[in-house]
Scaffold this motif. Structure first.
Motif, PDB file in Angstrom:
ATOM      1  N   TYR A  12       0.824  -1.201   0.000  1.00  0.00           N
ATOM      2  CA  TYR A  12       0.000   0.000   0.000  1.00  0.00           C
ATOM      3  C   TYR A  12       0.865   1.260   0.000  1.00  0.00           C
ATOM      4  CZ  TYR A  12      -3.671   3.273   1.365  1.00  0.00           C
ATOM      5  OH  TYR A  12      -4.538   4.331   1.401  1.00  0.00           O
ATOM      6  N   SER A  13       2.048   1.169   0.593  1.00  0.00           N
ATOM      7  CA  SER A  13       2.953   2.321   0.687  1.00  0.00           C
ATOM      8  C   SER A  13       3.844   2.462  -0.536  1.00  0.00           C
ATOM      9  CB  SER A  13       3.829   2.187   1.941  1.00  0.00           C
ATOM     10  OG  SER A  13       3.056   1.975   3.097  1.00  0.00           O
ATOM     11  N   MET A  14       3.814   1.490  -1.433  1.00  0.00           N
ATOM     12  CA  MET A  14       4.743   1.448  -2.553  1.00  0.00           C
ATOM     13  C   MET A  14       4.385   2.480  -3.619  1.00  0.00           C
ATOM     14  SD  MET A  14       7.332  -0.677  -3.516  1.00  0.00           S
ATOM     15  CE  MET A  14       6.926  -2.295  -2.878  1.00  0.00           C
ATOM     16  N   PRO A  15       5.326   3.355  -4.001  1.00  0.00           N
ATOM     17  CA  PRO A  15       5.093   4.216  -5.164  1.00  0.00           C
ATOM     18  C   PRO A  15       5.138   3.381  -6.436  1.00  0.00           C
ATOM     19  CG  PRO A  15       7.296   4.566  -4.270  1.00  0.00           C
ATOM     20  CD  PRO A  15       6.618   3.605  -3.348  1.00  0.00           C
ATOM     21  N   ILE A  16       4.023   3.277  -7.147  1.00  0.00           N
ATOM     22  CA  ILE A  16       3.950   2.294  -8.230  1.00  0.00           C
ATOM     23  C   ILE A  16       4.876   2.639  -9.390  1.00  0.00           C
ATOM     24  CG2 ILE A  16       1.598   1.628  -7.631  1.00  0.00           C
ATOM     25  CD1 ILE A  16       0.619   3.183 -10.017  1.00  0.00           C
ATOM     26  N   PHE A  17       5.199   3.929  -9.576  1.00  0.00           N
ATOM     27  CA  PHE A  17       6.114   4.270 -10.665  1.00  0.00           C
ATOM     28  C   PHE A  17       7.517   3.744 -10.371  1.00  0.00           C
ATOM     29  CE2 PHE A  17       5.268   7.854  -7.882  1.00  0.00           C
ATOM     30  CZ  PHE A  17       6.519   8.196  -7.401  1.00  0.00           C
ATOM     31  N   TRP A  18       7.907   3.732  -9.085  1.00  0.00           N
ATOM     32  CA  TRP A  18       9.202   3.150  -8.714  1.00  0.00           C
ATOM     33  C   TRP A  18       9.135   1.633  -8.756  1.00  0.00           C
ATOM     34  CZ3 TRP A  18      10.439   0.753  -3.745  1.00  0.00           C
ATOM     35  CH2 TRP A  18      11.788   0.434  -3.606  1.00  0.00           C
ATOM     36  N   TRP A  19       8.031   1.073  -8.286  1.00  0.00           N
ATOM     37  CA  TRP A  19       7.840  -0.374  -8.301  1.00  0.00           C
ATOM     38  C   TRP A  19       7.915  -0.897  -9.734  1.00  0.00           C
ATOM     39  CZ3 TRP A  19       8.484  -4.646  -6.100  1.00  0.00           C
ATOM     40  CH2 TRP A  19       7.635  -5.740  -6.183  1.00  0.00           C
ATOM     41  N   LEU A  69      11.559  -0.940 -10.883  1.00  0.00           N
ATOM     42  CA  LEU A  69      12.296  -2.051 -10.272  1.00  0.00           C
ATOM     43  C   LEU A  69      11.990  -3.377 -10.957  1.00  0.00           C
ATOM     44  CD1 LEU A  69      12.305  -1.511  -6.388  1.00  0.00           C
ATOM     45  CD2 LEU A  69      14.130  -1.073  -8.038  1.00  0.00           C
ATOM     46  N   LEU A  70      10.694  -3.621 -11.227  1.00  0.00           N
ATOM     47  CA  LEU A  70      10.329  -4.876 -11.885  1.00  0.00           C
ATOM     48  C   LEU A  70      10.911  -4.953 -13.292  1.00  0.00           C
ATOM     49  CD1 LEU A  70       6.607  -5.423 -10.790  1.00  0.00           C
ATOM     50  CD2 LEU A  70       8.684  -6.414  -9.834  1.00  0.00           C
ATOM     51  N   ILE A  71      10.914  -3.824 -14.006  1.00  0.00           N
ATOM     52  CA  ILE A  71      11.536  -3.805 -15.338  1.00  0.00           C
ATOM     53  C   ILE A  71      13.024  -4.118 -15.220  1.00  0.00           C
ATOM     54  CG2 ILE A  71      12.223  -2.273 -17.227  1.00  0.00           C
ATOM     55  CD1 ILE A  71       9.529  -0.862 -16.919  1.00  0.00           C
ATOM     56  N   LEU A  72      13.682  -3.489 -14.242  1.00  0.00           N
ATOM     57  CA  LEU A  72      15.124  -3.692 -14.057  1.00  0.00           C
ATOM     58  C   LEU A  72      15.448  -5.154 -13.760  1.00  0.00           C
ATOM     59  CD1 LEU A  72      17.924  -2.343 -13.783  1.00  0.00           C
ATOM     60  CD2 LEU A  72      17.424  -1.991 -11.367  1.00  0.00           C
ATOM     61  N   LEU A 108       3.844  -7.747 -16.203  1.00  0.00           N
ATOM     62  CA  LEU A 108       4.415  -6.720 -15.320  1.00  0.00           C
ATOM     63  C   LEU A 108       3.470  -5.536 -15.101  1.00  0.00           C
ATOM     64  CD1 LEU A 108       8.254  -6.452 -16.036  1.00  0.00           C
ATOM     65  CD2 LEU A 108       7.026  -7.733 -14.291  1.00  0.00           C
ATOM     66  N   PRO A 109       2.856  -4.963 -16.153  1.00  0.00           N
ATOM     67  CA  PRO A 109       1.907  -3.867 -15.890  1.00  0.00           C
ATOM     68  C   PRO A 109       0.757  -4.281 -14.964  1.00  0.00           C
ATOM     69  CG  PRO A 109       2.453  -3.951 -18.218  1.00  0.00           C
ATOM     70  CD  PRO A 109       3.048  -5.166 -17.601  1.00  0.00           C
ATOM     71  N   ALA A 110       0.245  -5.512 -15.123  1.00  0.00           N
ATOM     72  CA  ALA A 110      -0.858  -5.965 -14.271  1.00  0.00           C
ATOM     73  C   ALA A 110      -0.409  -6.112 -12.822  1.00  0.00           C
ATOM     74  CB  ALA A 110      -1.416  -7.286 -14.791  1.00  0.00           C
ATOM     75  N   VAL A 111       0.791  -6.622 -12.615  1.00  0.00           N
ATOM     76  CA  VAL A 111       1.311  -6.770 -11.255  1.00  0.00           C
ATOM     77  C   VAL A 111       1.500  -5.405 -10.601  1.00  0.00           C
ATOM     78  CG1 VAL A 111       3.323  -7.509  -9.899  1.00  0.00           C
ATOM     79  CG2 VAL A 111       2.387  -9.010 -11.660  1.00  0.00           C
ATOM     80  N   VAL A 112       2.074  -4.467 -11.351  1.00  0.00           N
ATOM     81  CA  VAL A 112       2.304  -3.122 -10.810  1.00  0.00           C
ATOM     82  C   VAL A 112       0.968  -2.448 -10.481  1.00  0.00           C
ATOM     83  CG1 VAL A 112       3.139  -0.811 -11.391  1.00  0.00           C
ATOM     84  CG2 VAL A 112       4.524  -2.811 -11.944  1.00  0.00           C
ATOM     85  N   LEU A 113       0.018  -2.496 -11.400  1.00  0.00           N
ATOM     86  CA  LEU A 113      -1.274  -1.845 -11.187  1.00  0.00           C
ATOM     87  C   LEU A 113      -2.084  -2.541 -10.097  1.00  0.00           C
ATOM     88  CD1 LEU A 113      -3.199   0.374 -12.093  1.00  0.00           C
ATOM     89  CD2 LEU A 113      -4.045  -1.151 -13.880  1.00  0.00           C
ATOM     90  N   GLY A 114      -1.915  -3.839  -9.928  1.00  0.00           N
ATOM     91  CA  GLY A 114      -2.689  -4.587  -8.941  1.00  0.00           C
ATOM     92  C   GLY A 114      -2.098  -4.611  -7.553  1.00  0.00           C
ATOM     93  N   THR A 115      -0.913  -4.037  -7.368  1.00  0.00           N
ATOM     94  CA  THR A 115      -0.252  -4.125  -6.067  1.00  0.00           C
ATOM     95  C   THR A 115      -1.036  -3.408  -4.972  1.00  0.00           C
ATOM     96  OG1 THR A 115       1.939  -4.361  -7.067  1.00  0.00           O
ATOM     97  CG2 THR A 115       1.857  -3.578  -4.797  1.00  0.00           C
ATOM     98  N   VAL A 170      18.055   4.677  -9.301  1.00  0.00           N
ATOM     99  CA  VAL A 170      16.626   4.401  -9.242  1.00  0.00           C
ATOM    100  C   VAL A 170      16.242   3.807  -7.897  1.00  0.00           C
ATOM    101  CG1 VAL A 170      14.778   2.965 -10.191  1.00  0.00           C
ATOM    102  CG2 VAL A 170      16.360   4.124 -11.732  1.00  0.00           C
ATOM    103  N   THR A 171      17.099   2.953  -7.358  1.00  0.00           N
ATOM    104  CA  THR A 171      16.748   2.177  -6.168  1.00  0.00           C
ATOM    105  C   THR A 171      16.603   3.044  -4.925  1.00  0.00           C
ATOM    106  OG1 THR A 171      17.912   0.266  -7.082  1.00  0.00           O
ATOM    107  CG2 THR A 171      17.432   0.238  -4.711  1.00  0.00           C
ATOM    108  N   PHE A 172      17.566   3.888  -4.650  1.00  0.00           N
ATOM    109  CA  PHE A 172      17.587   4.593  -3.363  1.00  0.00           C
ATOM    110  C   PHE A 172      16.513   5.680  -3.223  1.00  0.00           C
ATOM    111  CE2 PHE A 172      22.060   2.965  -3.558  1.00  0.00           C
ATOM    112  CZ  PHE A 172      21.892   2.034  -2.547  1.00  0.00           C
ATOM    113  N   PRO A 173      16.236   6.484  -4.250  1.00  0.00           N
ATOM    114  CA  PRO A 173      15.103   7.413  -4.095  1.00  0.00           C
ATOM    115  C   PRO A 173      13.775   6.690  -3.871  1.00  0.00           C
ATOM    116  CG  PRO A 173      16.497   8.105  -5.909  1.00  0.00           C
ATOM    117  CD  PRO A 173      16.978   6.750  -5.489  1.00  0.00           C
ATOM    118  N   GLY A 174      13.571   5.574  -4.563  1.00  0.00           N
ATOM    119  CA  GLY A 174      12.348   4.807  -4.360  1.00  0.00           C
ATOM    120  C   GLY A 174      12.255   4.226  -2.964  1.00  0.00           C
TER     121      GLY A 174
END
Length: 531
Positions: free
Chosen positions: A141-148, A151-154, A204-211, A500-504
């Motif tokens: 719930y706290s995860m910023p999805i644009f960073w998430w 990360l998944l793409i990486l 990946l888009p479905a996982v990110v959007l569904g988190t 990318v990792t540390f700001p997220g």
């Protein structure tokens, strides 16, 4: 019953006109001329400019343009795009299935994992599994999805090569869009390879959007199940010797699903808001990405419808990431506190007025709040910032407007419950005036839910401000706001993972901390949770 339905339907009329007014006038407040945007850098002759203004009806008074727009909408005509010259309705219908397909897969992902996790966490309360589910859901719930998403793409696309980076299907495949749902069209056409390609692009888009929906559903399912499992009829069922599976699956779950289904319905709006970011990150050809591009083009018809020296490494121009993160913490926390302060002050006053005076004033205030809630929150914030101009202060004001309805509704509900109590009646009899009743007698007794919402609201404000920064509309470089740092780091994600990792992680830690604070305050201030 008929009177109730008539009342609810009658409220749709001002809500409809309020939504259309907001959509119509907000985009016209955004600086920029759509005709000059169409012309681009080459410019346009003044005579041709005037001719195009007349052709598109933009030379008429704004009120007249709004009247024409409403007349067309009532006839099902949303106009033509200023850029593509295609019907807005046709463009919308061509892109909407992609957003629906993504949203359906995301909510299925959330339900398949969220419901069983919430049920098992409630059945095994205070176990390691329960604590793990709650910690994971709160983190999600706290995860910023644009960073998430980055990360998944990486990890899955770049490092493992399991999934594509972007798009909806590989370039070597073409599927005739009979329904617009690519998976279904590929199966109907017998293109199995195209189906698997589309499925790989969708994962990946479905996982990110569904988190976020997954986290909300898991938490709500656990909460509803815990409440039902403590009821007398559940103890009676157990005393009769019914199996644990029958007690939980048949008796408890069926009654616990009522609030869960309500929450699932509310996630539809959340999915559309999240789709704006998800489609932007993954270049998904849906409505969210289309709307963001339309804002940049001023398309009115569309919008109306590490090293040892540097512990965390350096960015692209050699600036210390750790120092920027520490300075950025001050910016992000200031945003959260300022947004909540503005929205709480304004929201409490409006909620008190609506709760005390009722009647026409209450209807006007609550319909305005309903209109704001009807629009996707991130899209509304983007439009407001586009009007005011990119910047930290303007982003704070935009987020404050977006979250304002929550405080108004909470205050009004609490005030309505309190004004009928004996102590308020006694204060009235003793001669207390309206202002004293509102601020000295009633407001202190409404403080508990507002305190909880304010603590949770800081995390929401940090996330929304970071999302605006990520889209280039929040704090502007060189200000080290966390969302802006992530936006600057996108092009280096393949070569320098740390940028990318540390700001997220900083965003996640801050949001998670305030969510934990909100949960703790709720447990401490809610008497039902003390039993």
């Amino acid at each position: 019953m008929f009177r109730f339905l008539l009342t609810r339907v009658s409220l749709l009329v001002p809500t409809f006109f309020g939504m259309t007014l907001l959509a119509f006038f907000l985009i016209r407040l955004v600086p920029g001329d759509p005709i000059e945007t169409m012309a681009g850098e080459r410019g346009i002759d003044p005579a041709r400019h005037a001719e195009l203004l007349t052709a598109y009806g933009l030379d008429k008074p704004v009120i007249v343009q709004y009247g024409i727009y409403i007349a067309r909408v009532l006839h099902g005509d949303l106009g033509k795009s200023l850029i593509t010259q295609e019907s807005v309705m046709n463009e919308f219908l061509a892109l909407f299935p992609a957003t629906i397909e993504l949203g359906v897969c995301a909510i299925v992902f959330a339900l398949v994992l969220g419901l069983p996790a919430g049920i098992l966490a409630a059945v095994r309360r205070n176990s390691i599994f329960d604590h793990g589910v709650m910690a994971t859901s709160l983190t999600g719930y706290s995860m910023p999805i644009f960073w998430w998403g980055l990360l998944l793409i990486l990890f899955f696309s770049v490092q493992l090569g399991w999934t594509p980076v972007s798009g909806r299907i590989a370039v070597q495949y073409y599927v005739e869009p009979d329904t617009g749902f690519l998976l279904l069209d590929a199966l109907r056409a017998g293109e199995i390879d195209a189906f698997w390609s589309a499925l790989h692009h969708l994962v990946l888009p479905a996982v990110v959007l569904g988190t976020v929906p997954l986290a909300v559903i898991a938490r709500m399912t656990r909460s509803a199940m815990l409440e039902v499992l403590g009821e007398d009829y559940i103890r009676t069922a157990r005393a009769k010797g019914l199996s644990r599976f029958r007690v939980v699956g048949l008796h408890a779950l069926r009654n616990a699903l009522i609030p869960v289904v309500t929450v699932i319905g509310l996630q539809v709006g959340v999915l559309f808001t999240g789709a704006i970011l998800t489609e932007t990150i993954f270049s998904w050809p849906g409505v969210g990405k289309w709307l963001i591009e339309a804002i940049g083009r001023r398309d009115y018809p569309v919008l109306q419808g590490g090293s040892l020296t540097y512990l965390l490494g350096t960015d692209a121009i050699g600036r210390d990431i750790l120092s920027r993160l520490m300075y950025g913490a001050r910016l992000s926390l200031s945003i959260g506190v300022a947004v909540v302060a503005i929205s709480v002050v304004v929201g409490v006053v409006l909620g008190l007025v609506a709760g005390f005076f009722r009647g026409v004033l209450e209807i006007a205030i609550m319909r305005l709040m309903d209109i704001i809630l009807t629009l996707p929150s991130l899209l509304l914030a983007i439009v407001i910032v586009a009007i005011l101009g990119p910047g930290l202060i303007n982003a704070m004001l935009a987020v404050a407007i977006v979250v304002l309805p929550h405080y108004v509704r909470i205050t009004r509900a609490a005030v309505i419950a309190e004004v009928s109590r004996d102590y308020v009646t006694a204060a009235r009899v003793s001669g207390a005036g309206t202002l004293r009743l509102m601020f000295r007698e009633v407001l202190p007794n409404c403080a508990a839910p507002l305190i909880v919402q304010a603590s949770l609201g800081i995390s929401t404000a940090i996330l929304d401000a970071a999302a605006l920064g990520f889209l280039g509309l929040g704090a502007q470089p060189p200000s080290p706001e966390w969302g802006t740092m992530l936006a600057d780091a996108r092009e280096f994600v393949l070569r320098a993972w740390w940028v990318v990792t540390f700001p997220g992680l900083a965003i996640l830690a801050a949001v998670l901390a305030f969510n934990l604070l909100g949960d703790g305050l709720r447990d401490a201030l809610d008497p039902k949770l003390k039993r």
